[in-house]
Design an enzyme around this catalytic site. Structure first.
Site, PDB file in Angstrom:
ATOM      1  N   VAL A   1      51.480  -9.789  19.456  1.00 25.76           N
ATOM      2  CA  VAL A   1      50.152 -10.364  19.251  1.00 25.76           C
ATOM      3  C   VAL A   1      49.831 -11.451  20.274  1.00 25.76           C
ATOM      4  O   VAL A   1      48.666 -11.804  20.472  1.00 25.76           O
ATOM      5  CB  VAL A   1      49.988 -10.925  17.819  1.00 25.76           C
ATOM      6  CG1 VAL A   1      50.061  -9.815  16.783  1.00 25.76           C
ATOM      7  CG2 VAL A   1      51.000 -12.028  17.529  1.00 25.76           C
TER       8      VAL A   1
ATOM      9  N   SER B   1      50.626 -22.368   6.654  1.00 28.94           N
ATOM     10  CA  SER B   1      51.911 -22.790   6.100  1.00 28.94           C
ATOM     11  C   SER B   1      51.730 -24.121   5.394  1.00 28.94           C
ATOM     12  O   SER B   1      50.725 -24.808   5.594  1.00 28.94           O
ATOM     13  CB  SER B   1      52.940 -22.939   7.237  1.00 28.94           C
ATOM     14  OG  SER B   1      54.093 -23.623   6.814  1.00 28.94           O
TER      15      SER B   1
ATOM     16  N   TYR C   1      55.680 -26.057  15.306  1.00 31.81           N
ATOM     17  CA  TYR C   1      55.262 -25.158  14.235  1.00 31.81           C
ATOM     18  C   TYR C   1      54.074 -25.757  13.468  1.00 31.81           C
ATOM     19  O   TYR C   1      53.065 -25.078  13.230  1.00 31.81           O
ATOM     20  CB  TYR C   1      56.442 -24.912  13.298  1.00 31.81           C
ATOM     21  CG  TYR C   1      56.182 -23.906  12.201  1.00 31.81           C
ATOM     22  CD1 TYR C   1      56.132 -22.546  12.472  1.00 31.81           C
ATOM     23  CD2 TYR C   1      56.012 -24.317  10.877  1.00 31.81           C
ATOM     24  CE1 TYR C   1      55.908 -21.610  11.464  1.00 31.81           C
ATOM     25  CE2 TYR C   1      55.789 -23.394   9.863  1.00 31.81           C
ATOM     26  CZ  TYR C   1      55.733 -22.051  10.158  1.00 31.81           C
ATOM     27  OH  TYR C   1      55.511 -21.138   9.158  1.00 31.81           O
ATOM     28  N   ALA C   2      54.199 -27.034  13.099  1.00 28.55           N
ATOM     29  CA  ALA C   2      53.106 -27.699  12.382  1.00 28.55           C
ATOM     30  C   ALA C   2      51.855 -27.793  13.234  1.00 28.55           C
ATOM     31  O   ALA C   2      50.733 -27.661  12.730  1.00 28.55           O
ATOM     32  CB  ALA C   2      53.533 -29.094  11.928  1.00 28.55           C
TER      33      ALA C   2
ATOM     34  N   LYS D   1      50.164 -24.455  12.958  1.00 27.91           N
ATOM     35  CA  LYS D   1      49.667 -24.170  11.611  1.00 27.91           C
ATOM     36  C   LYS D   1      48.533 -25.106  11.201  1.00 27.91           C
ATOM     37  O   LYS D   1      47.609 -24.693  10.482  1.00 27.91           O
ATOM     38  CB  LYS D   1      50.822 -24.237  10.613  1.00 27.91           C
ATOM     39  CG  LYS D   1      51.900 -23.175  10.840  1.00 27.91           C
ATOM     40  CD  LYS D   1      51.343 -21.757  10.779  1.00 27.91           C
ATOM     41  CE  LYS D   1      52.411 -20.687  10.874  1.00 27.91           C
ATOM     42  NZ  LYS D   1      51.881 -19.326  10.735  1.00 27.91           N
TER      43      LYS D   1
END
Length: 277
Positions: A64, A143, A156-157, A160
């Site tokens: 993706v 998340s 990651y945060a 998200k």
């Protein structure tokens, strides 16, 4: 919004939440368009959907994060089957790390999949949904890290949180086109991501974290049911776990207490995972 007969695209469909959502959609009579980088897993999902009585119109293995591959897939979908009714962005990867242990390639890899992967889905499918004028629905799986600054989750945060922001804007921008928007913020979910997540920690600590995670994790089928309900009832922000709802409430309404909880959580994570030296 009813599901039967609707054309539904799902990324990350080879396992976990993506596969569980594809199966739930298949049982509800949706026409499915599936993608994942994992060809064997995607093939298995297609077989499971067929066994559940569903119709997989097109499935393709691609990354993706690769815009051209995504655009080629969307072009084939539009040319052969018309415009999507429901878009569900699930594909993602995870990284637990302190910033000093991260390479540039770590930032780049997570951002490409978690953020650009969703953006590619939006730009390849949503303009056509708008032009068609039949309404629809968009789901992006964020998340807990999309609403709470969890320790060891910097990149990651970041991705998200961005999904929550994008979804909030689209919630209002697309209302005039009768396109609903949901952003789902799961807590712990027992998916393949538990094992595939990269953890930059001291020897053995990552395995301990994975075991603890699985003990409190929801089954992906439960999250799929929550996603289905969000589409049917046009819910925007969907938090899957009571403990995360409580922590988010503290962040919004009792920030000093939230601050103390986060300091404690950070200390626990540091003590459990941080590399020596």
């Amino acid at each position: 919004m009813q599901i039967q007969g609707r054309k539904v695209f799902i990324s990350g469909a080879a396992s976990g939440i993506g596969r569980a959502t594809a199966l739930a959609m298949a049982r509800s009579g949706a026409r499915l368009f599936l993608a994942d980088i994992n060809q064997p897993g995607l093939d298995q999902t297609c077989r499971m959907c067929a066994q559940a009585g569903g119709e997989v119109c097109l499935a393709r293995a691609f990354d993706v994060a690769d815009y051209q591959a995504f655009a080629d897939f969307a072009h084939e979908v539009h040319r052969g089957y018309g415009v999507m009714d429901i878009l569900i962005n699930v594909a993602g990867i995870a990284l637990f790390s302190q910033i000093e242990d991260m390479r540039h390639s770590d930032w780049e890899r997570v951002i490409k999949v978690n953020l650009w992967g969703v953006i590619h889905g939006l730009e390849c499918f949503v303009p056509q949904m708008i032009r068609q004028g039949r309404g629809g629905h968009i789901v992006s799986v964020s998340s807990t890290a999309g609403i709470i600054g969890l320790p060891w989750h910097a990149v990651y945060a970041g991705t998200k949180h961005a999904l929550v922001g994008i979804s909030e804007v689209l919630r209002y921008d697309l209302k005039k086109h009768r396109i609903g928007v949901s952003v789902v913020c799961p807590g712990a979910v027992n998916t393949g991501l538990v094992q595939s997540a990269e953890i930059h920690a001291r020897q053995g600590a990552g395995d301990t974290l994975r075991r603890l995670f699985v003990k409190v994790a929801l089954d992906p089928e439960r999250v799929a049911d929550i996603i289905m309900d969000a589409i049917l009832k046009r819910k925007f922000l969907v938090i899957t776990s009571p403990d995360i709802k409580t922590l988010y409430f503290l962040k919004r309404h009792l920030f000093p207490l939230y601050h103390l909880v986060m300091l404690l959580l950070t200390r626990i994570m540091d003590a459990s995972l941080k590399r020596e030296g």
